[in-house]
Write an enzyme that holds these catalytic residues in place. Structure first.
Site, mmCIF file in Angstrom:
data_model
loop_
_atom_site.group_PDB
_atom_site.id
_atom_site.type_symbol
_atom_site.label_atom_id
_atom_site.label_comp_id
_atom_site.label_asym_id
_atom_site.label_seq_id
_atom_site.Cartn_x
_atom_site.Cartn_y
_atom_site.Cartn_z
ATOM 1 N N ASP A 84 0.618 7.998 4.459
ATOM 2 C CA ASP A 84 0.052 6.665 4.703
ATOM 3 C C ASP A 84 1.171 5.660 4.857
ATOM 4 O O ASP A 84 2.086 5.602 4.034
ATOM 5 C CB ASP A 84 -0.847 6.291 3.519
ATOM 6 C CG ASP A 84 -1.745 5.126 3.803
ATOM 7 O OD1 ASP A 84 -2.083 4.901 4.975
ATOM 8 O OD2 ASP A 84 -2.125 4.439 2.839
ATOM 9 N N HIS A 85 1.115 4.867 5.898
ATOM 10 C CA HIS A 85 2.106 3.818 6.172
ATOM 11 C C HIS A 85 3.507 4.403 6.319
ATOM 12 O O HIS A 85 4.467 3.891 5.756
ATOM 13 C CB HIS A 85 2.101 2.737 5.090
ATOM 14 C CG HIS A 85 0.788 2.050 4.935
ATOM 15 N ND1 HIS A 85 0.300 1.176 5.871
ATOM 16 C CD2 HIS A 85 -0.155 2.126 3.975
ATOM 17 C CE1 HIS A 85 -0.882 0.738 5.487
ATOM 18 N NE2 HIS A 85 -1.183 1.301 4.340
#
Length: 88
Positions: A84-85
Site C-alpha cells: 500500500d502506498h
C-alpha cells in the site's frame, strides 16, 4: 495455500456482490496480521493483507513476505499481499 492475486479477489467479489476486507499489517506486525487472517478464516472470507512501504522497509521485506506467506499457507482462504502506498 499460495498467495491469491488482488485483482482476482476483487473481480470475484464484484461479481458476487460482496466486499473483500483489506487490513494494514503495519509493515508485517505479526499480531495484527495473524488476527486479520484468523478472523477472515473464521468468517470464510478472502482477505487482502496490506503493508505500508516505510514500515515494511523497517521490518524487512523478506520478513514481511515470509510471515504473510506462513499465515496464508494454513488459512484455508484466499489471502493476497498488497504493498500500500508504494514509492515505485
Amino acid at each position: 495455500m499460495a498467495f491469491a492475486e488482488v485483482r482476482g479477489l476483487v473481480e470475484k467479489a464484484k461479481a458476487g456482490g460482496y466486499a473483500v476486507p483489506a487490513f494494514n499489517s503495519n509493515g508485517g506486525t505479526y499480531d495484527i496480521a495473524r488476527a486479520a487472517v484468523e478472523a477472515a478464516a473464521d468468517l470464510r472470507s478472502p482477505l487482502i493483507l496490506q503493508t505500508y512501504e516505510p514500515n515494511v522497509a523497517y521490518r524487512g521485506f523478506d520478513y514481511c513476505a515470509l510471515q504473510a506467506a506462513h499465515l496464508a499457507r494454513d488459512a484455508g482462504i484466499p489471502v493476497a499481499l498488497h504493498l500500500d502506498h508504494g514509492m515505485s
